[in-house]
Every structure is written in structure tokens, then in C-alpha cells.
Design an enzyme around this catalytic site. Sequence first.
Site, PDB file in Angstrom:
ATOM      1  N   HIS A   1       0.789  -1.227   0.000  1.00 46.87           N
ATOM      2  CA  HIS A   1       0.000   0.000   0.000  1.00 46.87           C
ATOM      3  C   HIS A   1       0.820   1.276   0.000  1.00 46.87           C
ATOM      4  CE1 HIS A   1       1.083  -0.156   4.185  1.00 46.87           C
ATOM      5  NE2 HIS A   1       0.541  -1.352   4.284  1.00 46.87           N
TER       6      HIS A   1
ATOM      7  N   CYS B   1       0.922   1.456   7.103  1.00 46.00           N
ATOM      8  CA  CYS B   1       0.018   0.421   7.626  1.00 46.00           C
ATOM      9  C   CYS B   1      -1.028   1.064   8.537  1.00 46.00           C
ATOM     10  CB  CYS B   1       0.789  -0.633   8.425  1.00 46.00           C
ATOM     11  SG  CYS B   1       2.055  -1.488   7.501  1.00 46.00           S
TER      12      CYS B   1
ATOM     13  N   CYS C   1      -9.847   2.732 -18.586  1.00 48.32           N
ATOM     14  CA  CYS C   1      -9.471   4.132 -18.762  1.00 48.32           C
ATOM     15  C   CYS C   1     -10.566   5.068 -18.269  1.00 48.32           C
ATOM     16  CB  CYS C   1      -9.213   4.375 -20.244  1.00 48.32           C
ATOM     17  SG  CYS C   1      -8.819   6.059 -20.630  1.00 48.32           S
TER      18      CYS C   1
HETATM   19 ZN   LIG Z   1       1.199  -2.629   5.742  1.00 48.98          ZN
END
Ligand SMILES: [Zn+2]
Lengths: 580, 156
Positions: free
Chosen positions: A280, A285, A325
Site C-alpha cells: 500500500h 500500515c 481508462c
Molecule cells: Zn502494511
Amino acid sequence: MAISPSIITGSHVLKHRHGMSGMESSDGEEYTYQDESGEEDVGGVESQEEEEEYSYSDGEGGCAPVPLPPPSSSMADGCKVIDADELRATMSALIDDISSVLAIHPCAAAALLRHYNWNKESVIDSFCTDPDQAKEKAGIMRFVPDLQTSDKGRLCGICREDVPAEALVALGCGHFFCRGCFTQYLVSKVEEGMGCPLTRCPEYRCPEMVTENFFRVLVPHATLAAYLRYSLKSFVDICSAFRWCPGRGCDFVAMGNSSLRACLCKCGMLFCFRCGEEAHVPASCEDMVTWVEKCKNESETANWILANTRKCPKCATRIEKNQGCNHMTCRQCKFEFCWICMGPWTEHGANTGGYYKCNKYDPSTPTKDEQDGAKAKAELDRYLHYYQRYDNHHKAQEYATKQEEEIERRMMRLQETDGSRWIDVQFLKVANEKLVECRRVLKYTYVFGYYLPEGTARKRLFEHHQENLEKFTEHLSWLSEQSLEEFKKEEKRSEVVNYTRVTETFLKNLLKSVEDGLMDEDGEDMEEGGWEGKSEPGRRAGAAGGGQVGEAAEEGRRTLPSRDGAGGGARARRSGVARA
Amino acid sequence: MQKHLGKEFRRGNANFRVQKELREWLANPTENLQVAVGDNIRVWVVTLTGAKGTIFAGEKYKLKFTFPMDYPSKPPSVYFLQPPPRHEHVYTNGDICLNLLGRDWRPNMTASMLALSILSMLSSAREKKIPQDNHVHADNPPGKEQANWLYHDDRC
Ligand SMILES: [Zn+2]
Ligand SMILES: [Zn+2]
Ligand SMILES: [Zn+2]
Ligand SMILES: [Zn+2]
Ligand SMILES: [Zn+2]
Ligand SMILES: [Zn+2]
């Protein structure tokens, strides 16, 4: 519960220095391929160029497309990916180790390890300090490896019937129950799930643990298999050195440590070792935990707003987005617009000189039903702004991921139509892999951005990077969705190749900038003055390295092997793959 | 009651064991615990009378026992019908914070052992007060599985 973003983000930015290990690609990568044409060449007059090797490689980049073919043991910067068999072997080795060090049965060793959270040192320490206490705690005080048999008939405490001696069984503690009742108890424990490796004797208050051997002897085959799976699963869940791949239906496990931010599984999933979710970056986190919680709380509202169909802003025909798109063209009136902001597409591209506003939340934009002083509403709008873009990139990422098979087919057809070789059409695959990656990162930029305080220079710099990446990603997405007819033209292929490369550069710039704490290039914190963002996009874009599409593409073109140098038409076709 | 005791159940079936317990209970009646069974043999209502000399002396409360299909591998669900006693381990929704109803249940325990434990829990109380964390739990429907419960103390 609504969390005020300004509170969260107070110290957020300073702390936000991601270890981007595994997410960087080397700068000097090459999109080249192995020249195999040598076999077909007759007569030894080979030019220098023909000897050149063009091979597809990603340098050492962990975020580069998954290498083809996948390596047998995939490593992403210190993170080893293993399967269930290797995992079982690791677990057994640990058990055998304790078993031989403490001279106890492996089943007893396993019970000790489970009690001490699979920490070898604490097992040995506790056992050497006070073996009886350690055994008592682990439920192996009266451990025997095999089932006990009774010398006389007794009352079974489970069915409450008098049972003959031969039907009775017991653990080392000598609490006898009839075989059927004991088995039923164990089966029910396995059905309960995760806790089954910690099953104790059926007798009230008896601490004796039912070890693996008893399950082996008593329960049916399928139940035993489930028991062993749970046993392995709890081993991974407890040991911080392991992490299950979160990929759907994937059974691989990563070995590493919590400083790892990105781990590449053999199934292609890139995930965060620390929290076990999809990788991510640039969000942390902690951001992710708050964000997911927030999304859960707001999901009904968000879903209501984010219906999957929209009306064409011009003719109101309902349009369903079915491609990756954001550049939409209405089938009815041919109006081109942006899926995110519903604005005309002409106001988006850099080529029109328009300013790409789609990634910015501008609180001054008046919303029709907004009421003065309605702070909650403003906050919801702010959230929806970020969520909508987050969700949009998420869907586009899923779409691009699902495209993989379709792209293989397109590659095949392209080969058939103009005689290109497999390697010549790889650019489609590479572009799509880059799209998946960019979509993923863009998705999480909206989590990161949501928690970044409004009105700061950091945020402006961040949004600048985000905007660039978004612009190029959208264009790349649009380019690679063109008809195969288009890709018969070499310059169309080159365009895709170049855009893939330039997009990658912007991706790297964004991640690098976040890693560096969103400071100016001179290392100055641009909290005051310095970089003016909005007012001077030209200066910045130029300086930041290839902000202008034309410029970047031009540069890319220069790097292509020239027709003349490559010596003719056949060779020219191959140059659809650019070299650095 | 007789219709339940007259039926034949197979060994290993939850009803077999419940029927046995019901027989044992009726054969050894307890002054402070009265059992009543309706149409379903696996649903009991136990009337509990506070023991003499305790703060609940003479007060009557009703406990509802529901035996699951995999009883006694799994514990019965046990909770107080309204109104429950004011006790530091009894939530106002009727749930009882008792380790024997969850984590520490073992299949050789019986419903009567549980009822006696609950009676003794009431008997040992010094004051009538509700659990400290009542507000977190009070709105839940009672009698759900106590799979992940943290118990106030080991004895309750
Ligand atoms: Zn993480
Ligand atoms: Zn039995
Ligand atoms: Zn025992
Ligand atoms: Zn995986
Ligand atoms: Zn239209
Ligand atoms: Zn837009």
C-alpha cells in the site's frame, strides 16, 4: 466514528518515511529482448547491430512487472516465499530440534512450542529452569505418546453410560472415555476451527493436552487433514517471521521480518509483510487501518453515491464503465468526458494546456446541496472525494488485472495479422503490468493524501506527483486499449513503449518523493514559499523530469534503434520494443 | 416431562445425553433448582431460588438452557430470563460471565453442574451490582456463543 484528519495528520508527515525497499526499480533498466534471429540468418554478413542482444529484464526492481517466467523461488528483497510443504518442513524441523535438545517426544515438544508461542529460546529457558512447571503449563505433565487402555469397565463421563474396558481410551492423565465419545469430541473441536491444536482432555479441569498422535489415531482422515491445516495455520499466525499471502486462494507463505514493506508472492500478489494486506505504498500500515475502518463506517453513503453507472454529461445516456481508462466516449453523442469529474476530456490533457484537476479536492468548489457551516457534510464530501478516486483506481486495477488473458489473446492476434514474433508484441503485456502497478499505487495515494493536511506545500508537491502519474497512467491505459489495427503501425507501438517508460519514471518520482518526506529537491522543507505548485506548473513539470508528454516521447523516440542502423524492414518491426 | 423420558435416542445424539441428564436431575432433586422442559427436550427453563442466608435469599430467577446439536462437545447456552439478578457477573441482558460456559467447558460436565455453579456464584456475592462493563454488552441479544470472551476472573 468520524476521525478528524487534521488530528491524525499532525505528526503524520514527519513519520512518513517508508522503507521503500522492494518497491524501487533500477534506473538503468532495459526493455530489450534476446535476438533469436541469428539462427535464420544465412551467410555470415552480420552487422554489428544484429549481434546486439535485446533482452527483457527489469534490473533488480521489485515493483517491476513480475518477471517472466516466474523464478522457482521468488525473492523480493529478503522475503522468501514458500509453499505448504516447505512450511511444514520448517515447523517439523523446529519441533525435532526441541525434541532432541530436551530429549522429549516430538508431540510433547510441539505442545511446549505452542504454549511458548513457537519461541525456541523461551521453551528451552523455561524447561531448563523448571521442567515440571513448563510441562504443566503446556499440558504435558502426564504425557504419553499413545492411547491408554483400561483394565476395567467404567462410566463414560460423556455419554454417561457404563462402558466395557475394551471400549475405553484415555490420555496420559488416565481419564477414560469411550472411544466413540472421545472421537466425537475431537471432531467437534476440529470443526470449531483454529483452536483445535489446543484441545485438552474432556475431563473437567484436567490440563492434559490432546497431542497430534491422538488425533491421528482417533479421527477420520478428512478431519485429521483439517487438524493439520489448522496446526500449520496457527504456526504461521503466531510466528512473526511468517505471513500468509493475502492473494485469493493462494496458499503460499512469506518468510521475512516486519521491516519489509513489500513482498512479491509466486502468485503475483505484492503484499505488505508488516500488516499482511496488499502493498500500500505510499500509505502507511496505520493509515490503512484507519482508512479501512473509515470506509466500513461510510460504506452505505459511499455506495449510494458511487453507483456503477453514470449519465453522459451531454446527452444523459446512461453509461457503464467497462474499461480501465477514465477517458470516456459516449456511444450516443460521442462526447468525450472524464469518468471521475464528469468534465469534458478536452480540459484534461496536457496537450490542450488544460490543467488536470481530477486528483485535487478543492473545498472552495461549491456543491449544489452544500449548506453553510455544515462541517459534517464538508467532511463527508472530502472523504467521498478521496474514496471515489481510491475506489475508481481500485476497480481499474482489478480490470487491468483481469485483462491479462485478453492481452495474451491480443498479442496472439497481432502476431497472426502481421507476422510479428511473440517477443515483438510483449510491449502490450509490459504496458498492462505497469498499468496494474500504477493503479495500485494511485489507489493508495488517495489514502496517503486523505491524511495529508490540506494547504501545505507538502500536499501540493504530493498532488503534483499524483497528478502526473495519474495523467500518464490514464493516457497509457487509453493508448494500450487501441485497436490492433492501430498497433500494426510501428509508431503506435513505440508510443506505448515510451509511455510505459515515462509512466514508470513518474511512479518512481512519486514514491521517491514520499520516501524523502516530500521535501524540495534542495532538501528544504517547503512549508513556506519555495515551490508554488499551482501557479507554476510548467517550471516544475519541466524540472521534475519529463513533465511534458511531447518531450518525453521525443526522448523515447531518439532511443529507438533506427531503421537504417537495424538494416531494413524486418528489423524495423522489432524496434517496436525500445531500448534505453 | 414423561414424554421426553419415554423416548429412545441413539447414543452419540445430543438428545441421548440430555435425556440422561434430565433423568439424573429428576432422580436427585435440588431444593433451590427446579427444571421445566417444554416441547423441545433441548430447551430447559431452570427456576433458581436464592439460598438461605445470602443476599439473594428467597428471590426467584429463571435460567434458560439451550443444548446445541453437538452437545456435550460444545457447552449449552445459558442465560437469565428477564429480570436477571443484579450481580457483578450477570449482564442486564441476562448473559452470565462464567468461564465454564465458554473457554473452560469440558464434555463431562453437566447442566446441573452449571446450574449449581451459577447458584453458588449468586450465593457468594456481597452486594448487588451490575458488571462494570455492562454498558458495552447490555444491548446484545443474550445466549450467543462465548467463543472469544475474556472472563472477569477465573472463578466468577
Ligand atoms: Zn502494511
Ligand atoms: Zn461415552
Ligand atoms: Zn484428563
Ligand atoms: Zn500469493
Ligand atoms: Zn452522450
Ligand atoms: Zn476529470
